[in-house]
Motif scaffolding. Sequence first.
Motif, PDB file in Angstrom:
ATOM      1  N   GLU A 116      40.732  49.455  38.063  1.00 29.97           N
ATOM      2  CA  GLU A 116      40.544  50.871  38.355  1.00 29.97           C
ATOM      3  C   GLU A 116      40.411  51.698  37.067  1.00 29.97           C
ATOM      4  O   GLU A 116      39.585  52.617  36.996  1.00 29.97           O
ATOM      5  N   GLU A 117      41.218  51.370  36.067  1.00 31.73           N
ATOM      6  CA  GLU A 117      41.124  52.084  34.789  1.00 31.73           C
ATOM      7  C   GLU A 117      39.763  51.852  34.123  1.00 31.73           C
ATOM      8  O   GLU A 117      39.166  52.781  33.577  1.00 31.73           O
ATOM      9  N   ILE A 118      39.273  50.618  34.178  1.00 30.36           N
ATOM     10  CA  ILE A 118      37.967  50.312  33.586  1.00 30.36           C
ATOM     11  C   ILE A 118      36.864  51.048  34.333  1.00 30.36           C
ATOM     12  O   ILE A 118      35.972  51.647  33.716  1.00 30.36           O
ATOM     13  N   GLU A 169      45.855  42.606  34.410  1.00 26.44           N
ATOM     14  CA  GLU A 169      45.092  43.554  33.600  1.00 26.44           C
ATOM     15  C   GLU A 169      44.202  42.795  32.620  1.00 26.44           C
ATOM     16  O   GLU A 169      44.553  41.704  32.166  1.00 26.44           O
ATOM     17  N   MET A 170      43.068  43.419  32.282  1.00 26.39           N
ATOM     18  CA  MET A 170      42.158  42.812  31.321  1.00 26.39           C
ATOM     19  C   MET A 170      42.399  43.409  29.933  1.00 26.39           C
ATOM     20  O   MET A 170      42.598  44.614  29.798  1.00 26.39           O
ATOM     21  N   TRP A 173      45.454  46.911  27.321  1.00 29.14           N
ATOM     22  CA  TRP A 173      45.345  46.279  28.640  1.00 29.14           C
ATOM     23  C   TRP A 173      44.885  47.344  29.627  1.00 29.14           C
ATOM     24  O   TRP A 173      45.327  48.489  29.540  1.00 29.14           O
ATOM     25  N   ALA A 174      44.020  46.959  30.575  1.00 29.19           N
ATOM     26  CA  ALA A 174      43.529  47.923  31.560  1.00 29.19           C
ATOM     27  C   ALA A 174      43.326  47.248  32.914  1.00 29.19           C
ATOM     28  O   ALA A 174      42.888  46.102  32.995  1.00 29.19           O
ATOM     29  N   ASP A 223      34.972  48.042  25.772  1.00 32.58           N
ATOM     30  CA  ASP A 223      34.228  46.868  26.234  1.00 32.58           C
ATOM     31  C   ASP A 223      35.233  45.830  26.731  1.00 32.58           C
ATOM     32  O   ASP A 223      36.437  45.952  26.482  1.00 32.58           O
ATOM     33  N   ILE A 224      34.707  44.807  27.391  1.00 32.09           N
ATOM     34  CA  ILE A 224      35.573  43.715  27.814  1.00 32.09           C
ATOM     35  C   ILE A 224      36.139  43.012  26.584  1.00 32.09           C
ATOM     36  O   ILE A 224      35.812  43.380  25.456  1.00 32.09           O
ATOM     37  N   THR A 225      36.975  42.022  26.753  1.00 33.20           N
ATOM     38  CA  THR A 225      37.766  41.448  25.660  1.00 33.20           C
ATOM     39  C   THR A 225      36.960  41.157  24.400  1.00 33.20           C
ATOM     40  O   THR A 225      37.307  41.614  23.321  1.00 33.20           O
TER      41      THR A 225
END
Length: 173
Positions: A139-141, A43-44, A135-136, A61-63
């Motif tokens: 697919e969630e993103i 997960e990201m 955390w995602a 947004d991303i990290t």
Amino acid sequence: MEKWDLFDKHRNRIEKQITRGDEMTSEELHLVVHVCIFNSKGEMLIQQRQPFKQGWSNLWDITCGGSAVTGDTSQQAASRELFEELGIHYNFEKIRPHFTINFERGFDDYYLIEKYDVDLNGLTLQAEEVQAVKWASKEEILKLIELKKFIPYYESIIAFLFEGRHHYGSIRL
């Protein structure tokens, strides 16, 4: 006020700096960095921008990401942004970006950190920029993008972040 070094189209630093928001000529470019942290579940770590933050308010947004400031290398900018936004110390000194995306006004270096299990409760969120983290999965993103709750990155870029985190390059090993 953030000061930026400027670069030419070949990524050579030119002898000019500007303050964020100043006009740039079409020949002047600047450096941006993004960091994506993935846990051992794949997960990201994503962040939600503050409602009062200019540009993409309230969206996920991303990290982390941001512009390099005067004197920063790409690696220094990545380290600084990650610490400023989330309170995470990470040494990028011996790491190259996984890839760079050229955009109209500059270069955007992406760093992908894999199997880095960060305790979300131990993070220090930058109050001026970040309201939440979680955390995602990919697919969630993609669902958040579809719902217009995530910055509208190309779906293929999100997929590449998840797939490309394992190694450098664009060929599966």
